[in-house]
Design an enzyme around this catalytic site. Sequence first.
Site, short mmCIF file in Angstrom:
data_model
loop_
_atom_site.label_atom_id
_atom_site.label_comp_id
_atom_site.label_asym_id
_atom_site.label_seq_id
_atom_site.Cartn_x
_atom_site.Cartn_y
_atom_site.Cartn_z
N GLU A 139 0.81 -1.22 0.00
CA GLU A 139 0.00 0.00 0.00
C GLU A 139 0.85 1.27 0.00
O GLU A 139 0.45 2.28 -0.59
CB GLU A 139 -0.91 0.00 1.24
CG GLU A 139 -1.95 -1.11 1.27
CD GLU A 139 -3.14 -0.85 0.36
OE1 GLU A 139 -3.89 0.10 0.63
OE2 GLU A 139 -3.28 -1.58 -0.64
N GLU A 148 -2.02 8.32 -1.01
CA GLU A 148 -2.13 7.60 -2.27
C GLU A 148 -1.61 8.45 -3.42
O GLU A 148 -1.94 9.64 -3.54
CB GLU A 148 -3.60 7.23 -2.52
CG GLU A 148 -3.84 6.48 -3.82
CD GLU A 148 -5.30 6.16 -4.03
OE1 GLU A 148 -5.63 5.59 -5.08
OE2 GLU A 148 -6.11 6.49 -3.14
#
Length: 282
Positions: A139, A148
């Site tokens: 991640e 992100e």
Amino acid sequence: MNYAKTTSRNDQFAILLTTLFFLILTVSKPVASQNCGCASGLCCSSAGYCGTTDAYCGEGCKEGPCKNSGPGDPTVSLEETVTPEFFNSILSQATGSDCKGRGFYTHETFMAAANAYPSFGATISKREIAAFFAHVAQETGFLCHIEEVDGPAKAARGEYCDTTKPEFPCVPGKGYYGRGAIQLSWNYNYGPCGRDLNEGDLLATPEKVAQDQVLAFKASFWYWTTNVRSSFKSGFGPTIRAVNSMECTGGGVPSETAANRIRYFQDYCTKLGVQPGENLSC
């Protein structure tokens, strides 16, 4: 004479009441607890009953403070297992030139978050620790990214706002893209996460997850215990679907990113001295 007779009847009545009481305890209680949904502190056995002994919390335990997450994988101390050396061995795998996470994710803040959210490490095993960090590695790019990549652009296109969840309304101008060690995403996760962690309204301030070093881990612990841990009892593969179902393409062949997660999991299991077990792919 009458006194003795009265005492005998009272004794008989008391014995009858006592017998009925124990019958209720031994018969009705298991029925009520069957299939679990146990109270806090009780384990759900493989047969679907609640209790605290090894018969409930040992092999086959489904939920609660289980002592094992699988054969050969006993509960361990989180602090003694996730050493600075183990933690930094993951951080050192980051190869990007712009790794903001290097000064953000630290062993100290990981342990501070674990102490603030004790249910994450209370009944954890080496295999589950390896699984957690395998997803963290994928991640965040080995703890490189706090947010992100392209998250703001995705939010601008209206992604990560599920309007079918009116109980967690999206705040105009706020983006619910991935943030933290296991990138917390979507309004329906930010809302209950902030509520359960007593961190205020994360729907109004989702950026806090990328600003507070301890919260970045606590939010990940919350997501893991709420959405992933129950899947792990069936193997590592189901946790991939729980974290990112889009990576589970079907046909028995893992996607590239799912294959990465499996590889990291196997690597961390080796580092921790535990077998990865079966059912690795989603």
